[in-house]
Design a protein around this motif. Structure first.
Motif, PDB file in Angstrom:
ATOM      1  N   LEU A 168       0.882  -1.168   0.000  1.00  0.00           N
ATOM      2  CA  LEU A 168       0.000   0.000   0.000  1.00  0.00           C
ATOM      3  C   LEU A 168       0.918   1.215   0.000  1.00  0.00           C
ATOM      4  O   LEU A 168       1.775   1.351   0.881  1.00  0.00           O
ATOM      5  N   VAL A 169       0.753   2.095  -0.983  1.00  0.00           N
ATOM      6  CA  VAL A 169       1.682   3.216  -1.134  1.00  0.00           C
ATOM      7  C   VAL A 169       0.919   4.532  -1.188  1.00  0.00           C
ATOM      8  O   VAL A 169      -0.181   4.609  -1.729  1.00  0.00           O
TER       9      VAL A 169
ATOM     10  N   ALA B  68       5.360   5.368   2.383  1.00  0.00           N
ATOM     11  CA  ALA B  68       4.888   6.748   2.331  1.00  0.00           C
ATOM     12  C   ALA B  68       6.009   7.695   2.675  1.00  0.00           C
ATOM     13  O   ALA B  68       6.992   7.326   3.323  1.00  0.00           O
ATOM     14  N   GLU B  69       5.838   8.945   2.242  1.00  0.00           N
ATOM     15  CA  GLU B  69       6.741  10.009   2.637  1.00  0.00           C
ATOM     16  C   GLU B  69       6.291  10.569   3.977  1.00  0.00           C
ATOM     17  O   GLU B  69       5.090  10.679   4.241  1.00  0.00           O
ATOM     18  N   SER B  70       7.234  10.923   4.812  1.00  0.00           N
ATOM     19  CA  SER B  70       6.910  11.476   6.132  1.00  0.00           C
ATOM     20  C   SER B  70       6.625  12.969   6.006  1.00  0.00           C
ATOM     21  O   SER B  70       7.388  13.821   6.470  1.00  0.00           O
ATOM     22  N   SER B  71       5.501  13.278   5.370  1.00  0.00           N
ATOM     23  CA  SER B  71       5.200  14.668   5.037  1.00  0.00           C
ATOM     24  C   SER B  71       4.587  15.442   6.191  1.00  0.00           C
ATOM     25  O   SER B  71       4.339  16.626   6.095  1.00  0.00           O
ATOM     26  N   GLY B  72       4.323  14.784   7.303  1.00  0.00           N
ATOM     27  CA  GLY B  72       3.767  15.461   8.467  1.00  0.00           C
ATOM     28  C   GLY B  72       3.684  14.486   9.629  1.00  0.00           C
ATOM     29  O   GLY B  72       3.700  13.271   9.437  1.00  0.00           O
ATOM     30  N   ASP B  73       3.585  15.038  10.824  1.00  0.00           N
ATOM     31  CA  ASP B  73       3.542  14.172  11.997  1.00  0.00           C
ATOM     32  C   ASP B  73       2.363  13.213  11.954  1.00  0.00           C
ATOM     33  O   ASP B  73       2.482  12.031  12.285  1.00  0.00           O
ATOM     34  N   ALA B  74       1.193  13.708  11.533  1.00  0.00           N
ATOM     35  CA  ALA B  74       0.003  12.865  11.538  1.00  0.00           C
ATOM     36  C   ALA B  74       0.095  11.764  10.488  1.00  0.00           C
ATOM     37  O   ALA B  74      -0.281  10.615  10.742  1.00  0.00           O
TER      38      ALA B  74
ATOM     39  N   LYS C 245       2.235   9.036  11.743  1.00  0.00           N
ATOM     40  CA  LYS C 245       1.598   8.245  12.787  1.00  0.00           C
ATOM     41  C   LYS C 245       0.564   7.285  12.206  1.00  0.00           C
ATOM     42  O   LYS C 245       0.417   6.154  12.692  1.00  0.00           O
ATOM     43  N   VAL C 246      -0.152   7.713  11.178  1.00  0.00           N
ATOM     44  CA  VAL C 246      -1.114   6.815  10.535  1.00  0.00           C
ATOM     45  C   VAL C 246      -0.399   5.580   9.997  1.00  0.00           C
ATOM     46  O   VAL C 246      -0.840   4.440  10.199  1.00  0.00           O
ATOM     47  N   PHE C 247       0.730   5.784   9.331  1.00  0.00           N
ATOM     48  CA  PHE C 247       1.434   4.643   8.750  1.00  0.00           C
ATOM     49  C   PHE C 247       2.156   3.817   9.801  1.00  0.00           C
ATOM     50  O   PHE C 247       2.335   2.605   9.641  1.00  0.00           O
TER      51      PHE C 247
ATOM     52  N   ALA D  40       9.521   4.218   5.305  1.00  0.00           N
ATOM     53  CA  ALA D  40       9.261   5.658   5.310  1.00  0.00           C
ATOM     54  C   ALA D  40      10.321   6.415   4.530  1.00  0.00           C
ATOM     55  O   ALA D  40      11.522   6.212   4.732  1.00  0.00           O
ATOM     56  N   PHE D  41       9.869   7.279   3.615  1.00  0.00           N
ATOM     57  CA  PHE D  41      10.750   8.233   2.963  1.00  0.00           C
ATOM     58  C   PHE D  41      10.781   9.513   3.795  1.00  0.00           C
ATOM     59  O   PHE D  41       9.764   9.915   4.356  1.00  0.00           O
ATOM     60  N   GLU D  42      11.939  10.140   3.850  1.00  0.00           N
ATOM     61  CA  GLU D  42      12.034  11.428   4.524  1.00  0.00           C
ATOM     62  C   GLU D  42      11.350  12.502   3.681  1.00  0.00           C
ATOM     63  O   GLU D  42      11.242  12.379   2.464  1.00  0.00           O
ATOM     64  N   ARG D  43      10.911  13.549   4.355  1.00  0.00           N
ATOM     65  CA  ARG D  43      10.349  14.701   3.654  1.00  0.00           C
ATOM     66  C   ARG D  43      11.363  15.826   3.676  1.00  0.00           C
ATOM     67  O   ARG D  43      11.673  16.366   4.733  1.00  0.00           O
ATOM     68  N   SER D  44      11.906  16.151   2.527  1.00  0.00           N
ATOM     69  CA  SER D  44      12.853  17.264   2.447  1.00  0.00           C
ATOM     70  C   SER D  44      12.112  18.522   2.000  1.00  0.00           C
ATOM     71  O   SER D  44      11.037  18.449   1.410  1.00  0.00           O
ATOM     72  N   SER D  45      12.691  19.667   2.293  1.00  0.00           N
ATOM     73  CA  SER D  45      12.034  20.938   1.987  1.00  0.00           C
ATOM     74  C   SER D  45      12.887  21.751   1.023  1.00  0.00           C
ATOM     75  O   SER D  45      14.119  21.715   1.067  1.00  0.00           O
TER      76      SER D  45
END
Length: 420
Positions: A41-42, A121-127, A130-132, A145-150
């Motif tokens: 699941l992606v 999934a990408e870790s695009s936010g704390d929530a 947590k879901v994943f 988990a992929f990191e979320r870079s800015s």
């Protein structure tokens, strides 16, 4: 009201064919998983092309959430989240898939989603993270988990840069990070499935994705230049997005070409969603899955037609990537995905560009709680002289009077600011 306002073209064959294919594919996927195949699941912002190249079946979390919501099972899925002790009023689009795992098989869409072996999934936010993490609490499921870079800089007109000059749009350290993580994902999947990864196979997948994106770009540009609009967003959304979730396959490439050819024929035949089109509207935000009929209900009363959604537009501008290194080029496809849709000025410039190209008279902007930068997008459009109705609501949570509130708000907006 004239009879012309009530005229409606037949549904696009491309939309019908895509939906039929998806049902057939889902049944086949369930059978393969039941026979022992792994399932991933992606999230939409994860590089599905790696799974395609390795022959690992996958389901996109956002697509599954849209199906659950369209079947009016979003509330039951969210109630499960609440019963587990977690908030059911935040990040519903991410959480619905998790909650749907407790739906009875006879109630769940198409027999239900099998338990995934992996969630990605990408870790695009704390929530979201947590879901994943909750998915991975099940003993049969692991989370990659992929990191979320800015972004620290934002080039103007990114859509012109990213197909071939993406190294000028995205910082080298961001590309380095995601390229390394792509290789880590390959190692993760190889160890757990025994399946092999071939870089030449990934290159072939990337070629097919680029072909598909170019057909989508032709379709987007054709619709943008057509007056009145020849197709409904109710049709263009499934006709575009179902093939998107099969990117890298010949079927998806051919489906994108078939959509273009059908729209081209509709323009040639001077077909119109609303022959007496008076107002051209843009819908910014995710589809209102539990009430897709909303988009058409303003045609008869106001001659107002939604001519734009992000699905075809991002499929045209957000996905084509060309390069000699398939893995780094794949990183370039996803490293800025969130920036393009939600981070100003990347996002705000793009929405203004699309609004002007499609000649829209007004915008309806659905802002969910997990969507950053919405205020900047609205401000940029207003500054360009385009009226915007901003609605804060979930696209997948049909509880309460959301559909009624949204419809009334759009009607009042049209009468008060657009039609005058």
């Amino acid at each position: 009201m004239s009879a012309a306002h009530t005229a409606s073209p037949e549904r696009l064959a491309a939309a019908t064919a895509a939906t039929a294919h998806q049902k057939e594919w889902f049944a086949q996927m369930r059978a393969e998983v039941a026979a022992g195949a792994p399932l991933a699941l992606v999230n939409a912002d994860a590089p599905q092309e790696i799974l395609r190249a390795m022959g690992i079946p996958y389901v996109v979390n956002q697509w599954w959430a849209s199906v659950v919501a369209a079947k009016r099972l979003g509330p039951a899925s969210l109630n499960t989240i609440a019963e587990l002790g977690y908030p059911d009023d935040s990040y519903q689009y991410d959480a619905i898939g998790l909650g749907s795992m407790n739906l009875p098989a006879e109630q769940a869409p198409w027999g239900g989603l099998p338990r995934p072996d992996f969630v990605i999934a990408e870790s695009s936010g704390d929530a979201t993270r947590k879901v994943f993490d909750l998915w991975a609490q099940h003993p049969e499921t692991e989370f990659f988990a992929f990191e979320r870079s800015s972004a620290t800089t934002a080039p103007d007109n990114w859509w012109d840069l990213v197909p071939h000059r993406w190294d000028q749009a995205y910082a080298a350290d961001r590309l380095d990070l995601m390229t390394d993580e792509n290789w880590q994902l390959v190692e993760f999947l190889t160890e757990r499935t025994g399946r092999t990864f071939d870089l030449d196979r990934l290159a072939a997948v990337m070629d097919l994705v680029n072909e598909q994106a170019e057909w989508n770009r032709r379709t987007r540009d054709l619709i943008a230049s057509s007056r009145p609009t020849p197709v409904s967003v109710n049709d263009s959304i499934p006709a575009v997005m179902i093939p998107q979730w099969h990117r890298g396959s010949e079927w998806a490439r051919d489906a994108a070409r078939a959509l273009y050819e059908e729209v081209e024929q509709a323009v040639h035949d001077r077909r119109a969603v609303c022959p007496e089109e008076r107002v051209r509207l843009m819908w910014i935000g995710r589809g209102l899955w539990f009430d897709l009929g909303l988009y058409q209900r303003f045609q008869e009363k106001y001659g107002a037609v939604f001519v734009w959604s992000m699905y075809l537009a991002i499929a045209a501008d957000g996905y084509p990537r060309y390069g000699d290194d398939p893995m780094r080029t794949l990183a370039a496809r996803f490293v800025g995905f969130t920036d393009q849709l939600y981070t100003p000025p990347w996002s705000s410039q793009w929405y203004v560009k699309e609004a002007l190209a499609h000649g829209v008279d007004a915008v309806v902007h659905l802002v969910a709680d997990d969507v950053p930068g919405g205020t900047f997008t609205t401000a940029a459009l207003e500054q360009a002289g385009i009226p915007v109705l901003e609605i804060n609501a979930s696209n997948a949570d049909s509880r309460g009077d959301t559909a009624t509130v949204v419809e009334h708000a759009i009607g009042a907006f049209l009468e008060g600011r657009v039609l005058g």
